[in-house]
Write a protein that holds these residues in place. Structure first.
Motif, PDB file in Angstrom:
ATOM      1  N   ASN A 247      29.400   8.628 -10.800  1.00 59.21           N
ATOM      2  CA  ASN A 247      30.640   8.944 -10.798  1.00 59.21           C
ATOM      3  C   ASN A 247      30.727   9.762 -10.529  1.00 59.21           C
ATOM      4  O   ASN A 247      29.966  11.231 -11.513  1.00 59.21           O
ATOM      5  CB  ASN A 247      30.600   8.370 -12.151  1.00 59.21           C
ATOM      6  CG  ASN A 247      31.789   8.835 -13.138  1.00 59.21           C
ATOM      7  OD1 ASN A 247      32.825   9.878 -11.968  1.00 59.21           O
ATOM      8  ND2 ASN A 247      33.075   8.578 -14.262  1.00 59.21           N
ATOM      9  N   PRO A 248      31.512  10.566  -9.669  1.00 54.78           N
ATOM     10  CA  PRO A 248      31.311  12.257  -9.630  1.00 54.78           C
ATOM     11  C   PRO A 248      32.386  13.454 -10.442  1.00 54.78           C
ATOM     12  O   PRO A 248      31.315  14.845 -10.113  1.00 54.78           O
ATOM     13  CB  PRO A 248      32.853  11.994  -7.786  1.00 54.78           C
ATOM     14  CG  PRO A 248      32.829  10.851  -7.469  1.00 54.78           C
ATOM     15  CD  PRO A 248      31.447   9.775  -8.917  1.00 54.78           C
ATOM     16  N   ARG A 249      32.932  12.744 -11.495  1.00 51.06           N
ATOM     17  CA  ARG A 249      32.707  13.687 -12.596  1.00 51.06           C
ATOM     18  C   ARG A 249      31.830  14.121 -13.386  1.00 51.06           C
ATOM     19  O   ARG A 249      32.072  15.083 -13.936  1.00 51.06           O
ATOM     20  CB  ARG A 249      34.415  12.430 -13.339  1.00 51.06           C
ATOM     21  CG  ARG A 249      35.371  11.935 -12.782  1.00 51.06           C
ATOM     22  CD  ARG A 249      36.148  11.431 -13.736  1.00 51.06           C
ATOM     23  NE  ARG A 249      37.618  11.284 -12.950  1.00 51.06           N
ATOM     24  CZ  ARG A 249      38.769  10.748 -14.266  1.00 51.06           C
ATOM     25  NH1 ARG A 249      38.516  10.280 -15.071  1.00 51.06           N
ATOM     26  NH2 ARG A 249      39.407  10.631 -12.789  1.00 51.06           N
ATOM     27  N   GLU A 250      30.863  13.426 -13.139  1.00 49.81           N
ATOM     28  CA  GLU A 250      28.781  13.781 -14.451  1.00 49.81           C
ATOM     29  C   GLU A 250      29.091  14.463 -13.316  1.00 49.81           C
ATOM     30  O   GLU A 250      27.888  15.017 -14.140  1.00 49.81           O
ATOM     31  CB  GLU A 250      28.724  12.369 -13.968  1.00 49.81           C
ATOM     32  CG  GLU A 250      29.220  11.132 -14.746  1.00 49.81           C
ATOM     33  CD  GLU A 250      28.363  10.101 -15.671  1.00 49.81           C
ATOM     34  OE1 GLU A 250      26.630   9.905 -15.140  1.00 49.81           O
ATOM     35  OE2 GLU A 250      28.446   9.138 -16.170  1.00 49.81           O
ATOM     36  N   GLY A 251      28.704  15.602 -12.178  1.00 48.11           N
ATOM     37  CA  GLY A 251      27.839  16.304 -11.206  1.00 48.11           C
ATOM     38  C   GLY A 251      27.590  15.564 -10.086  1.00 48.11           C
ATOM     39  O   GLY A 251      28.057  14.688 -10.291  1.00 48.11           O
ATOM     40  N   LEU A 252      27.516  17.249 -10.032  1.00 48.72           N
ATOM     41  CA  LEU A 252      26.514  15.842  -8.202  1.00 48.72           C
ATOM     42  C   LEU A 252      25.151  15.441  -8.401  1.00 48.72           C
ATOM     43  O   LEU A 252      24.431  14.888  -9.397  1.00 48.72           O
ATOM     44  CB  LEU A 252      26.089  17.708  -7.503  1.00 48.72           C
ATOM     45  CG  LEU A 252      25.720  17.389  -5.788  1.00 48.72           C
ATOM     46  CD1 LEU A 252      26.945  16.651  -5.304  1.00 48.72           C
ATOM     47  CD2 LEU A 252      25.224  18.727  -5.316  1.00 48.72           C
ATOM     48  N   MET A 253      25.184  14.674  -7.642  1.00 49.21           N
ATOM     49  CA  MET A 253      24.284  13.366  -7.724  1.00 49.21           C
ATOM     50  C   MET A 253      22.433  13.699  -7.578  1.00 49.21           C
ATOM     51  O   MET A 253      22.837  14.903  -7.161  1.00 49.21           O
ATOM     52  CB  MET A 253      24.280  12.219  -6.960  1.00 49.21           C
ATOM     53  CG  MET A 253      24.232  12.128  -5.740  1.00 49.21           C
ATOM     54  SD  MET A 253      24.558  10.840  -4.521  1.00 49.21           S
ATOM     55  CE  MET A 253      22.788  10.149  -4.616  1.00 49.21           C
TER      56      MET A 253
END
Length: 357
Positions: A247-253
């Motif tokens: 999920n992009p909203r949780e930050g960079l993977m």
């Protein structure tokens, strides 16, 4: 262990490319070291014809990296920071050279050439030192051609052309992360589908969109030229395609997950990952960069306007020479100086032939 500069290391600085410059800048901790390294790197640009970017572009990229460092310091500072400040931990006088570099880089470099030359002349004239002095003299001669403002105007022109400026900035950041121009080209070519994929059309829509956005971003004839948002969107969508749970909203993977991939899928994920990093860095730096430039340009214009007014210039002299230990004299000087910029009463405006509605 932090990477700290000393005079010996500064004397060893050689120009390689602006991607190399960015990479080395990111290893330095203090803004003082970053500024010293930037100065030597630009002065080492020399008069060579074959460089990766023009001298004006090199200066722009260097100013942007100083803005990078300023953005980091501003985030740490809890008090209100003046827009014109580059290093908020320094006094106005100490910060002045940093600000000068941001809005008058040619004049700043000329000052530094004089300072370094004077410093070198204090020591025995070895062959190595003589070569450094000669190199500085050649750069000084090149900068002296800016008497008509041609170099400075070309530097300023880069800031005006936002699309071209963004492409230069983001591409340089990508090069610094992927091993220079050749490394970036290889990283992109590795994303190309293989023979079987081409034959059977098995490439995903997300990979096709990534390729389209990447090429459009650097194409001055495309509507999406310099469009960071489009590039960012395509990179996010590819990573979501490769990692549905991300999920992009949780930050960079986590990059470790990408390292476990292989083939073109890994290459596309790595390119996407680095695009997201570079776009985020660029957006953070751009705001600070433009703020510093605009604020210092405004202050410079106000100063020049004051000097063009003989009375204002005289009053500024009174203000500067007032006895700091005498608060009454200081207050009087400040009031007299401020009076030059106060709005005139309506009757005075009418007497001057100016209509007052």
């Amino acid at each position: 262990m932090p990477n700290v500069l000393n005079e010996r290391r500064l004397n060893e600085v050689r120009y390689v490319s602006m991607a190399d410059y960015v990479r080395q800048m990111d290893t330095l901790q203090s803004l003082e070291d970053k500024m010293a390294f930037t100065t030597r790197y630009l002065l080492a640009y020399g008069t060579e014809q074959q460089r990766d970017v023009s001298f004006e572009q090199a200066i722009h990229i260097a100013k942007l990296k100083i803005a990078d460092a300023s953005a980091a310091l501003r985030k740490q500072k809890e008090i209100v920071i003046p827009d014109e400040s580059v290093n908020p931990y320094l006094s106005d006088e100490e910060d002045a050279p940093y600000r000068k570099f941001m809005i008058e880089p040619v004049a700043y470099l000329q000052d530094e050439i004089r300072r370094i030359s004077e410093q070198e002349s204090q020591y025995a004239l070895t062959e190595e030192r003589q070569a450094r002095i000669m190199s500085l003299q050649l750069m000084s001669a090149a900068l002296s051609h800016d008497f008509d403002g041609s170099i400075s105007n070309r530097i300023d022109a880069i800031d005006v052309n936002m699309s071209a400026r963004t492409v230069l900035d983001v591409t340089t950041r990508l090069k610094s992360k992927l091993g220079g121009a050749e490394g970036l080209e290889k990283a992109y070519q590795d994303t190309k589908p293989g023979v079987l994929s081409k034959m059977f059309g098995t490439s995903s829509v997300a990979s096709h969109n990534l390729d389209e956005a990447y090429n459009a971003f650097a194409n001055p004839n495309h509507a999406l030229y310099g469009d960071m948002n489009s590039l960012d969107k395509a990179a996010k969508e590819y990573l979501q395609h490769a990692f549905p749970d991300w999920n992009p909203r949780e930050g960079l993977m986590n990059k470790a997950a990408i390292d476990r991939l292989s083939g073109t899928k890994k290459a596309r994920a790595l390119l996407s990952y680095n695009i997201l990093l570079c776009v985020a860095e660029q957006k953070k730096a751009e705001q600070v960069y433009d703020t510093i430039l605009a604020a210092n340009a405004e202050l410079r214009a106000e100063r020049q306007a004051g000097l063009d007014d003989p009375n204002a210039a005289f009053q500024q002299g009174v203000l500067e020479n007032a006895d700091e230990d005498d608060p009454l004299l200081q207050q009087q000087a400040e009031e007299e100086y401020a009076a030059n910029f106060a709005a005139k009463p309506e009757e005075e405006l009418q007497d001057d032939g100016v209509e007052v509605e």
